[in-house]
Design a protein around this motif. Structure first.
Motif, PDB file in Angstrom:
ATOM      1  N   VAL A 262     -47.589   3.821 -38.146  1.00 18.73           N
ATOM      2  CA  VAL A 262     -48.291   4.080 -36.889  1.00 18.73           C
ATOM      3  C   VAL A 262     -47.239   4.403 -35.835  1.00 18.73           C
ATOM      4  O   VAL A 262     -46.155   3.800 -35.807  1.00 18.73           O
ATOM      5  CB  VAL A 262     -49.145   2.861 -36.463  1.00 18.73           C
ATOM      6  CG1 VAL A 262     -49.866   3.137 -35.147  1.00 18.73           C
ATOM      7  CG2 VAL A 262     -50.157   2.526 -37.564  1.00 18.73           C
ATOM      8  N   ASP A 263     -47.533   5.336 -34.972  1.00 14.54           N
ATOM      9  CA  ASP A 263     -46.549   5.805 -33.987  1.00 14.54           C
ATOM     10  C   ASP A 263     -46.415   4.797 -32.849  1.00 14.54           C
ATOM     11  O   ASP A 263     -47.051   4.916 -31.802  1.00 14.54           O
ATOM     12  CB  ASP A 263     -46.946   7.180 -33.452  1.00 14.54           C
ATOM     13  CG  ASP A 263     -45.807   7.845 -32.689  1.00 14.54           C
ATOM     14  OD1 ASP A 263     -44.640   7.485 -32.936  1.00 14.54           O
ATOM     15  OD2 ASP A 263     -46.079   8.734 -31.867  1.00 14.54           O
ATOM     16  N   THR A 264     -45.579   3.778 -33.082  1.00 10.55           N
ATOM     17  CA  THR A 264     -45.300   2.756 -32.075  1.00 10.55           C
ATOM     18  C   THR A 264     -43.787   2.582 -31.979  1.00 10.55           C
ATOM     19  O   THR A 264     -43.020   3.216 -32.710  1.00 10.55           O
ATOM     20  CB  THR A 264     -45.939   1.400 -32.448  1.00 10.55           C
ATOM     21  OG1 THR A 264     -45.196   0.826 -33.545  1.00 10.55           O
ATOM     22  CG2 THR A 264     -47.403   1.557 -32.837  1.00 10.55           C
ATOM     23  N   ASP A 265     -43.369   1.649 -31.134  1.00 10.83           N
ATOM     24  CA  ASP A 265     -41.939   1.400 -30.982  1.00 10.83           C
ATOM     25  C   ASP A 265     -41.426   0.322 -31.928  1.00 10.83           C
ATOM     26  O   ASP A 265     -40.337  -0.221 -31.725  1.00 10.83           O
ATOM     27  CB  ASP A 265     -41.597   1.046 -29.532  1.00 10.83           C
ATOM     28  CG  ASP A 265     -42.360  -0.172 -29.022  1.00 10.83           C
ATOM     29  OD1 ASP A 265     -43.122  -0.782 -29.815  1.00 10.83           O
ATOM     30  OD2 ASP A 265     -42.204  -0.525 -27.838  1.00 10.83           O
ATOM     31  N   LEU A 266     -42.184  -0.012 -32.999  1.00 13.87           N
ATOM     32  CA  LEU A 266     -41.679  -0.973 -33.979  1.00 13.87           C
ATOM     33  C   LEU A 266     -40.342  -0.499 -34.525  1.00 13.87           C
ATOM     34  O   LEU A 266     -39.408  -1.275 -34.714  1.00 13.87           O
ATOM     35  CB  LEU A 266     -42.688  -1.159 -35.123  1.00 13.87           C
ATOM     36  CG  LEU A 266     -42.263  -2.128 -36.238  1.00 13.87           C
ATOM     37  CD1 LEU A 266     -42.127  -3.546 -35.692  1.00 13.87           C
ATOM     38  CD2 LEU A 266     -43.251  -2.101 -37.396  1.00 13.87           C
ATOM     39  N   VAL A 267     -40.253   0.799 -34.829  1.00 18.44           N
ATOM     40  CA  VAL A 267     -38.972   1.407 -35.183  1.00 18.44           C
ATOM     41  C   VAL A 267     -38.532   2.310 -34.033  1.00 18.44           C
ATOM     42  O   VAL A 267     -37.571   2.056 -33.349  1.00 18.44           O
ATOM     43  CB  VAL A 267     -39.069   2.209 -36.491  1.00 18.44           C
ATOM     44  CG1 VAL A 267     -37.727   2.878 -36.800  1.00 18.44           C
ATOM     45  CG2 VAL A 267     -39.470   1.309 -37.641  1.00 18.44           C
TER      46      VAL A 267
END
Length: 253
Positions: free
Chosen positions: A184-189
């Motif tokens: 999912v396009d998040t700031d986890l990475v």
């Protein structure tokens, strides 16, 4: 599960999937309490969403978990949903040297965190007419990403633990669900707009829809091929998956 009228506690709720789930459930008429490590982000989400409560919590710290659980049970006696969402995703090298401190932090956060949070609330949840523990794993539980080998392993462990937890609580009022997100396009990475990643709003909308009728797992359509890959013939797909990402890596900065 019913999607309104709950009192929901969610860890790691200050950004990404956690925040989006918290805000969506808040808008549906649930009392939501968000936990996170960073007070500035907790203050921001509370200001943006009047009615959401916040609490500082590092799920890697057993003492903090016990203190916060006791506090929230006293403050919110109707609390009936615990969402174990907090997690970190560092890159590692399963074929090289081990960063031991990073590995310990990862296991404490991603594996022992949800286990300890669940244990801290479970006796309270058993007293509710209808209650839920929802564990956030990942499709990497089924198709490990070699570049995040230990992260993938913790998510496989959470999947396994969730199945045992569901069985152990089968004769109580506590239902146990698992959410297994794709990329999912998040700031986890690193939030990048990569077309291979599922947009956050689309993921949360489909997840909320599936939660309403879920009895075991919540796996969005985009994630189902990876979820369904596990089995005696899984090795070739895992090899192809990792080779494709080695040739076109996930952006990290």
């Amino acid at each position: 599960m019913k999607l309104t009228g709950n009192t929901v506690f969610i860890t790691g709720g200050t950004s990404g999937i956690g925040r989006a789930l918290a805000e969506s459930l808040h808008k549906r008429g649930n009392k939501v309490i968000v936990a996170g490590r960073r007070k500035a982000l907790l203050d921001e989400i509370a200001q943006a969403n009047p009615g959401i409560d916040t609490v500082e919590l590092d799920v890697g710290d057993r003492t903090q978990i016990e203190r916060v659980a006791k506090q929230l049970i006293e403050q919110h006696p109707a609390l009936n949903v615990v969402i174990n969402n907090a997690g970190i995703m560092p890159f590692d090298d399963a074929g090289g040297a081990l960063d031991d401190a990073q590995a310990i932090r990862l296991v404490n956060t991603n594996l022992l965190g949800p286990v300890r949070v669940s244990a801290a609330f479970v006796e309270h949840l058993k007293k509710q007419p209808e209650s839920y523990i929802i564990n956030n794993s990942s499709v990497l539980a089924y198709v490990p990403l070699a570049a995040t080998a230990l992260y993938s392993a913790t998510k496989a462990a959470i999947h396994s633990y969730t199945m045992s937890q569901r069985f152990a609580l089968r004769d109580t009022s506590v239902r146990v669900l698992e959410i297994a997100p794709p990329w999912v396009d998040t700031d986890l990475v690193h939030k990048s707009g990569d077309p291979r990643a599922m947009p956050l709003d689309a993921f949360v909308a489909e997840t909320i829809q599936r939660l309403e009728t879920a009895t075991t797992e919540v796996v969005v359509e985009m994630a189902q091929p990876l979820r369904n890959n596990a089995g005696p013939n899984e090795h070739a797909f895992v090899e192809q998956f990792n080779q494709a990402l080695a040739e076109n890596p996930i952006p990290v900065a």
